[in-house]
Design a protein around this motif. Structure first.
Motif, PDB file in Angstrom:
ATOM      1  N   PRO A  10       0.818  -1.222   0.000  1.00  0.00           N
ATOM      2  CA  PRO A  10       0.000   0.000   0.000  1.00  0.00           C
ATOM      3  C   PRO A  10       0.852   1.273   0.000  1.00  0.00           C
ATOM      4  O   PRO A  10       0.459   2.278  -0.576  1.00  0.00           O
ATOM      5  N   ILE A  11       2.030   1.205   0.621  1.00  0.00           N
ATOM      6  CA  ILE A  11       2.925   2.367   0.634  1.00  0.00           C
ATOM      7  C   ILE A  11       3.368   2.676  -0.790  1.00  0.00           C
ATOM      8  O   ILE A  11       3.272   3.811  -1.258  1.00  0.00           O
ATOM      9  N   ARG A  12       3.847   1.670  -1.487  1.00  0.00           N
ATOM     10  CA  ARG A  12       4.325   1.860  -2.861  1.00  0.00           C
ATOM     11  C   ARG A  12       3.173   2.249  -3.791  1.00  0.00           C
ATOM     12  O   ARG A  12       3.340   3.066  -4.685  1.00  0.00           O
ATOM     13  N   GLN A  13       1.994   1.663  -3.576  1.00  0.00           N
ATOM     14  CA  GLN A  13       0.825   2.025  -4.391  1.00  0.00           C
ATOM     15  C   GLN A  13       0.509   3.505  -4.242  1.00  0.00           C
ATOM     16  O   GLN A  13       0.234   4.191  -5.227  1.00  0.00           O
ATOM     17  N   ALA A  14       0.537   4.003  -3.011  1.00  0.00           N
ATOM     18  CA  ALA A  14       0.259   5.422  -2.772  1.00  0.00           C
ATOM     19  C   ALA A  14       1.335   6.296  -3.413  1.00  0.00           C
ATOM     20  O   ALA A  14       1.026   7.312  -4.047  1.00  0.00           O
TER      21      ALA A  14
END
Length: 133
Positions: A10-14
């Protein structure tokens, strides 16, 4: 499993969604603590920091990207005030913006980094009169 099926954090997606790389201390916070939502003593101010999976929705709901180009809302006071990174600067400082603010002139500087913010917040709480640099 093909590369299209590899899970992306989710960090990389954001980061990909916003086209930015989060500061290292913020990435560490998201990876280890994830989020927070509590009254912080002795300041007795409420502090909320959203988890990575909520960032896109939070920022799109308030149209922050349109009103504040280079912004990334990461949390707030649980009401109208939004804790926001100002990515117009490198490194991006944290500022406070009211949900009804129309432009950056309303930004109130909070700290130069998340680490500094979290260290200072228990003593200072929200800063209401420090203009953004």
């Amino acid at each position: 499993m093909s590369s299209n099926e590899d899970p992306i954090s989710p960090i990389r997606q954001a980061e990909q969604h916003f086209g930015i790389q989060f500061p290292p201390d913020y990435r560490h916070f998201l990876a280890t603590q994830g989020s927070m939502s509590q009254f912080v003593l002795p300041a007795d101010d409420y502090l909320m920091i959203n988890e990575a999976a909520e960032l896109v929705e939070v920022n799109e709901a308030g149209e922050f990207q349109e009103r504040f180009p280079g912004s990334l809302v990461i949390g707030g006071d649980g009401s109208r005030e939004m804790l926001t990174y100002d990515f117009r600067h490198d490194p991006p400082p944290l500022v406070l913006l009211d949900v009804s603010a129309q432009d950056w002139s309303s930004a109130i500087h909070q700290a130069s980094s998340l680490t500094a913010f979290l260290e200072e917040f228990p003593q200072t709480g929200w800063k209401w009169d420090d203009p953004a640099p």
